[in-house]
Design an enzyme around this catalytic site. Structure first.
Site, PDB file in Angstrom:
ATOM      1  N   GLU A 109       5.570   7.785  65.729  1.00  0.00           N
ATOM      2  CA  GLU A 109       4.577   6.715  65.900  1.00  0.00           C
ATOM      3  C   GLU A 109       3.296   7.134  65.186  1.00  0.00           C
ATOM      4  OE1 GLU A 109       3.257   6.278  70.001  1.00  0.00           O
ATOM      5  OE2 GLU A 109       3.320   8.442  70.320  1.00  0.00           O
ATOM      6  N   LEU A 128       4.575   6.599  72.865  1.00  0.00           N
ATOM      7  CA  LEU A 128       4.014   5.723  73.886  1.00  0.00           C
ATOM      8  C   LEU A 128       4.660   4.353  73.691  1.00  0.00           C
ATOM      9  CD1 LEU A 128       1.780   5.543  76.138  1.00  0.00           C
ATOM     10  CD2 LEU A 128       0.458   4.294  74.421  1.00  0.00           C
ATOM     11  N   TYR A 153      -5.512   6.999  80.827  1.00  0.00           N
ATOM     12  CA  TYR A 153      -6.429   5.915  80.473  1.00  0.00           C
ATOM     13  C   TYR A 153      -5.688   4.717  79.920  1.00  0.00           C
ATOM     14  CZ  TYR A 153      -5.951   6.728  75.433  1.00  0.00           C
ATOM     15  OH  TYR A 153      -5.453   6.813  74.158  1.00  0.00           O
ATOM     16  N   LYS A 208       0.151   8.120  78.763  1.00  0.00           N
ATOM     17  CA  LYS A 208      -1.105   7.845  78.050  1.00  0.00           C
ATOM     18  C   LYS A 208      -2.179   8.730  78.671  1.00  0.00           C
ATOM     19  CE  LYS A 208      -3.555   3.855  76.070  1.00  0.00           C
ATOM     20  NZ  LYS A 208      -3.599   4.331  74.681  1.00  0.00           N
TER      21      LYS A 208
HETATM   22  O1  PSZ Z   1      -9.171   1.197  70.032  1.00  0.00           O
HETATM   23  C1  PSZ Z   1      -8.310   2.001  69.678  1.00  0.00           C
HETATM   24  O2  PSZ Z   1      -8.490   2.804  68.763  1.00  0.00           O
HETATM   25  C2  PSZ Z   1      -6.978   2.001  70.360  1.00  0.00           C
HETATM   26  S1  PSZ Z   1      -6.587   0.880  71.513  1.00  0.00           S
HETATM   27  C3  PSZ Z   1      -5.057   1.512  71.770  1.00  0.00           C
HETATM   28  C4  PSZ Z   1      -4.860   2.581  70.982  1.00  0.00           C
HETATM   29  C5  PSZ Z   1      -5.962   2.863  70.171  1.00  0.00           C
HETATM   30  N1  PSZ Z   1      -3.713   3.330  70.938  1.00  0.00           N
HETATM   31  C6  PSZ Z   1      -2.585   3.052  71.708  1.00  0.00           C
HETATM   32  C7  PSZ Z   1      -1.378   3.792  71.250  1.00  0.00           C
HETATM   33  C8  PSZ Z   1      -1.372   5.199  71.157  1.00  0.00           C
HETATM   34  O3  PSZ Z   1      -2.480   5.900  71.467  1.00  0.00           O
HETATM   35  C9  PSZ Z   1      -0.202   5.852  70.732  1.00  0.00           C
HETATM   36  C10 PSZ Z   1      -0.167   7.335  70.600  1.00  0.00           C
HETATM   37  N2  PSZ Z   1       0.903   5.149  70.441  1.00  0.00           N
HETATM   38  C11 PSZ Z   1       0.918   3.802  70.517  1.00  0.00           C
HETATM   39  C12 PSZ Z   1      -0.213   3.094  70.898  1.00  0.00           C
HETATM   40  C13 PSZ Z   1      -0.151   1.589  70.961  1.00  0.00           C
HETATM   41  O4  PSZ Z   1      -0.147   1.157  72.311  1.00  0.00           O
HETATM   42  P1  PSZ Z   1      -0.730  -0.254  72.749  1.00  0.00           P
HETATM   43  O5  PSZ Z   1      -0.040  -1.275  71.914  1.00  0.00           O
HETATM   44  O6  PSZ Z   1      -0.365  -0.349  74.181  1.00  0.00           O
HETATM   45  O7  PSZ Z   1      -2.198  -0.228  72.509  1.00  0.00           O
END
Ligand code: PSZ
Length: 284
Positions: A178, A202, A32, A146
């Protein structure tokens, strides 16, 4: 009422043509993305859709659309839902087939679903900072994908939530990897330190934007694993994600970070980030 994209159609229903046999339900067998919308425009959409294809490829899933088609679907969802500030959620599962663990014998078409929704920027957290809780990183070794398998992330976030914290920060073998849904950065003596983009994290799109901003602003960066002990000695700490942007961390496990308020390097990066998004939204 939200307009969804389900299996090739735009619809008001959130269940049309969704099968109980969808491998997303049985195995979390899918990938996703979340793409931010500012002023009705997708932000870093190409990067997100490219990562969606990379995640799909890593689990041997062939998405039945082109990158451009998925961007067009995302744009259509933003328009249909009249989203100004919010995000698009898109997922692709391996499809519907009677439950066996291995891929279905007969080829099935992967199922693409999505929606766009209004959600304000978390201004209070962005400006005031948040508290985090460290938890053991019990996830698998392909955190670069992801995937829809988020059980360890969900449990970590719940643990943080129960401790009145906004985010859980994963520690693997004494090293900070992370957040449960964000990337983690420390600042020590003016140097920004974050885990390298290996299989253990990620490679966040916001992370990449921040590293680019560091370059532009002349801020030194070290992409290396830093320890839990080092984390506790950082001058500043912040997390990044599509929806939380650059959020200062002012408290780790009940102990203040630095002065207990957002740090100068973090604020400089936030200002530079705000310059990249439409002014009307940045001023929201
Ligand atoms: O709306 C939300 O709660 C969101 S939108 C994106 C995320 C959560 N998470 C992205 C994510 C992640 O799930 C993990 C495990 N590591 C890093 C990230 C950050 O990724 P970007 O910057 O691409 O969203």
């Amino acid at each position: 009422m939200t307009i969804y994209f389900i299996d090739g159609q735009f619809t008001k229903k959130d269940s049309l043509n969704i099968s109980i046999d969808d491998r997303g339900y049985y195995f979390g067998d899918g990938v996703y993305e979340v793409v931010k919308v500012y002023d009705g425009e997708l932000f870093t959409a190409e990067e997100h859709i490219e990562r969606l294809f990379q995640s799909a490829s890593k689990i041997k899933l062939a998405i039945p659309y082109s990158e451009q088609q998925l961007i067009d679907i995302a744009k259509e969802l933003v328009k249909a839902n009249d989203v100004k500030t919010g995000h698009v959620y898109m997922q692709v599962t391996r499809g519907a087939s009677p439950r066996v663990h291995q891929f279905p014998e007969l080829a099935v078409t992967p199922v693409v679903t999505g929606y766009a929704i209004h959600s304000p920027r978390p201004i209070k957290n962005i400006e005031g900072g948040v508290s985090v809780k460290t938890v053991e990183d019990v996830r698998w070794l392909r955190c670069d994908i992801k995937s829809l398998n988020l059980l360890a992330n969900v449990l970590a976030k719940q643990e943080a939530h129960e401790a009145d914290c906004t985010e859980a920060i994963f520690i693997r073998d004494g090293v900070v990897t992370e957040g449960s849904s964000s990337n983690a950065f420390g600042v020590k003596d003016g140097v920004v330190i974050t885990h390298p983009a290996t299989n253990l994290i990620l490679n966040g799109i916001t992370r990449r934007v921040v590293l680019e901003l560091c370059k532009e602003l002349g801020i030194s960066v070290e992409e290396r694993g830093f320890t839990h002990d080092e984390m506790n000695e950082m001058d500043e700490f912040f997390i990044t994600s599509t929806t939380s942007e650059i959020t200062p961390v002012v408290n780790i496990d009940g102990k203040a970070v630095g002065s207990g308020t957002p740090g100068d390097v973090t604020k400089k990066l936030q200002e530079a980030f705000a310059r990249q998004i439409p002014l009307s939204v940045a001023r929201d």
